[in-house]
Scaffold this active site. Structure first.
Site, PDB file in Angstrom:
ATOM      1  N   SER A  66      77.209  40.832  32.948  1.00 48.67           N
ATOM      2  CA  SER A  66      78.082  40.205  33.943  1.00 48.67           C
ATOM      3  C   SER A  66      79.189  39.407  33.255  1.00 48.67           C
ATOM      4  O   SER A  66      78.902  38.561  32.400  1.00 48.67           O
ATOM      5  CB  SER A  66      77.266  39.272  34.840  1.00 48.67           C
ATOM      6  OG  SER A  66      78.136  38.415  35.534  1.00 48.67           O
ATOM      7  N   GLY A 123      80.694  29.514  44.900  1.00 49.29           N
ATOM      8  CA  GLY A 123      80.408  28.503  45.913  1.00 49.29           C
ATOM      9  C   GLY A 123      81.203  28.694  47.185  1.00 49.29           C
ATOM     10  O   GLY A 123      81.248  27.816  48.037  1.00 49.29           O
ATOM     11  N   GLY A 125      80.616  30.745  49.601  1.00 53.38           N
ATOM     12  CA  GLY A 125      79.820  31.142  50.765  1.00 53.38           C
ATOM     13  C   GLY A 125      80.282  32.481  51.312  1.00 53.38           C
ATOM     14  O   GLY A 125      80.267  32.714  52.519  1.00 53.38           O
ATOM     15  N   SER A 128      78.097  36.586  47.861  1.00 53.68           N
ATOM     16  CA  SER A 128      78.118  37.332  46.602  1.00 53.68           C
ATOM     17  C   SER A 128      76.814  38.073  46.377  1.00 53.68           C
ATOM     18  O   SER A 128      76.806  39.161  45.791  1.00 53.68           O
ATOM     19  CB  SER A 128      78.397  36.384  45.441  1.00 53.68           C
ATOM     20  OG  SER A 128      77.603  35.231  45.557  1.00 53.68           O
ATOM     21  N   SER A 129      75.690  37.523  46.871  1.00 54.16           N
ATOM     22  CA  SER A 129      74.419  38.221  46.613  1.00 54.16           C
ATOM     23  C   SER A 129      74.352  39.524  47.414  1.00 54.16           C
ATOM     24  O   SER A 129      73.944  40.563  46.891  1.00 54.16           O
ATOM     25  CB  SER A 129      73.228  37.320  46.930  1.00 54.16           C
ATOM     26  OG  SER A 129      73.229  36.928  48.277  1.00 54.16           O
ATOM     27  N   ASP A 173      75.233  40.029  56.531  1.00 56.45           N
ATOM     28  CA  ASP A 173      76.032  40.156  55.302  1.00 56.45           C
ATOM     29  C   ASP A 173      75.935  41.568  54.726  1.00 56.45           C
ATOM     30  O   ASP A 173      76.936  42.192  54.384  1.00 56.45           O
ATOM     31  CB  ASP A 173      75.544  39.149  54.242  1.00 56.45           C
ATOM     32  CG  ASP A 173      75.642  37.715  54.736  1.00 56.45           C
ATOM     33  OD1 ASP A 173      76.199  37.500  55.826  1.00 56.45           O
ATOM     34  OD2 ASP A 173      75.142  36.823  54.033  1.00 56.45           O
ATOM     35  N   TYR A 223      68.160  26.724  54.774  1.00 59.50           N
ATOM     36  CA  TYR A 223      68.260  27.984  55.528  1.00 59.50           C
ATOM     37  C   TYR A 223      66.871  28.459  55.996  1.00 59.50           C
ATOM     38  O   TYR A 223      66.679  28.778  57.171  1.00 59.50           O
ATOM     39  CB  TYR A 223      68.924  29.052  54.654  1.00 59.50           C
ATOM     40  CG  TYR A 223      69.245  30.318  55.412  1.00 59.50           C
ATOM     41  CD1 TYR A 223      70.498  30.512  55.981  1.00 59.50           C
ATOM     42  CD2 TYR A 223      68.295  31.320  55.578  1.00 59.50           C
ATOM     43  CE1 TYR A 223      70.801  31.658  56.688  1.00 59.50           C
ATOM     44  CE2 TYR A 223      68.581  32.466  56.275  1.00 59.50           C
ATOM     45  CZ  TYR A 223      69.831  32.633  56.824  1.00 59.50           C
ATOM     46  OH  TYR A 223      70.119  33.776  57.524  1.00 59.50           O
TER      47      TYR A 223
END
Ligand code: GLA
Length: 401
Positions: A66, A123, A125, A128-129, A173, A223
């Site tokens: 990465s 950060g 939001g 990205s995952s 998402d 969450y």
């Protein structure tokens, strides 16, 4: 960015890559936390995301590098070592994907070399995952000719988050990133997975993101607690009414059923969900009719509800909303899971420069630093890149993985 990722692949693995993919971040216009409560959402894909350069191997090894976590070097694991491993860092998303594919009897015998790079603000939001999961699921699907469609890719990616990573997120998402379409949002019913593309005619209006610069990981945030609270609410409601999800109820039903719920916090969560689901339906109509003033008002109401009832905002996000409204936004709200991340603002194109100037001035006065503002486009979901998309912005260095 395309060339950068290709070059990085060459430097890392000393050969040319076979294929290059892009997976975007997402913004949800509205529909906060409805997606794990059987409600609707209205997200779109943005022109910021993750690139993946890949070439197939002839053994069972996965090697991944990465750009943003260079200090980790090449992370490797074998396709028969798929249990979660803290040391594997972000590559757990990749082993998790193979794990879920394996459970579903998709047999992968050959591994790959992969380089990832991107421009999703850290950060921000912007999921990205999910972008990483859908990117890799697309790659594995193509390299192995599995023939998975966008819905299956979204479901498998979600299963990795829920069962392997341990975040009890909904489907929004992964779904939008796997299925998004340029210049369209998706109106998605999370209970049925029925969906509809809603045109976003953005000539006269712009979606503007402001990054709070507060990084938060969903697993560590509240969450999962919210998810648990909604399960508790549903269990109570089910004793009195025949529903499958909280969002099966309408705003008017709130009065009738809130008395069964004792805890004040749970009442608030319940009220947010039934109203938010209704707001998504109204927002779909507003967007379809190019009623951006109406849409803006719905955004602001959604933020107030996320702040006061669902309690997933933060002081900084709340201030960013106030500053944006003072600077001339038609509507402003936090996006994503909350507790950090970005705000979404709707701004008239003719007033965009003024908005950015005003906002910047207000922000500097309050925080004594430059704000991170991005005007985003509504783009396609994850895909193989066979040519350079003009929409993809230049590289910045603050990408999460
Ligand atoms: C995160 C989750 C989504 C959704 C949003 C809140 O982004 O991944 O499933 O629940 O939060 O709307």
């Amino acid at each position: 960015m395309k060339n950068f990722t290709n070059e990085l692949f060459k430097q890392t693995f000393h050969k040319e890559r076979d294929k290059l993919y892009f997976s975007p971040g997402r913004v949800n216009i509205i529909g906060g936390h409805t997606d794990y409560n059987g409600g609707a959402v209205l997200p779109f894909c943005i022109d910021f995301g993750i690139y993946g350069a890949v070439s197939k191997r002839t053994d069972n090894q996965i090697h991944v590098f990465s750009d943003n976590i260079r200090r980790k070097g090449i992370i490797s694991f074998a396709l028969d070592q798929l249990e979660y491993d803290e040391n594997r860092n972000y590559a757990n998303y990749i082993s998790g994907l193979f794990h879920e594919l394996h459970i579903r009897k998709y047999v992968v015998s050959d591994g790959f070399d992969l380089v990832i790079a991107g421009n999703l603000p850290r950060g921000g939001g912007l999921s990205s995952s999910a972008a990483l999961l859908v990117l890799v699921c697309n790659i594995v699907n193509d390299l192995n000719n599995f023939g998975l469609d966008g819905v299956q890719i979204a479901l498998i990616s979600k299963a990795v988050e829920n069962l392997y990573i341990g975040v009890n997120c909904g489907i929004m998402d992964q779904f939008i990133i796997a299925n998004g379409k340029k210049d369209h949002a998706i109106y998605l019913e999370s209970n049925t997975l029925n969906y509809e593309f809603i045109p976003c005619n953005m000539e006269d209006y712009k979606f503007v993101l402001v990054n709070s610069n507060i990084t938060r990981r969903l697993k560590k945030s509240k969450y999962n607690l919210r998810q648990k609270e909604t399960q508790d609410i549903l269990a109570i409601l089910k004793q009195h009414v025949d529903i499958e999800y909280i969002c099966d109820l309408l705003p008017n039903d709130y009065e009738q059923y809130e008395a069964y719920i004792e805890e004040e916090d749970l009442k608030k969560r319940f009220k947010h969900l039934v109203n938010e689901h209704d707001r998504v339906k109204q927002a779909k109509i507003a967007l379809s009719n190019n009623d951006f003033v109406g849409l803006g008002m719905l955004l602001t109401k959604a933020h107030e509800s996320a702040r006061d009832l669902y309690e997933v905002s933060s002081l900084v996000l709340d201030r960013l909303v106030v500053l944006a409204m003072d600077a001339g936004s038609l509507g402003s709200k936090m996006i994503g899971g909350g507790f950090g991340g970005s705000t979404l603002n709707l701004v008239e194109t003719s007033k965009l420069d003024g908005f950015i100037d005003n906002f910047t001035e207000l922000y500097i006065r309050e925080y004594n630093s430059q704000p991170i503002i991005n005007v985003v486009k509504v783009t396609d979901g994850a895909c193989e890149l066979k040519w350079l998309s003009k929409q993809i912005k230049n590289r910045s260095n603050n990408f999460l993985f």
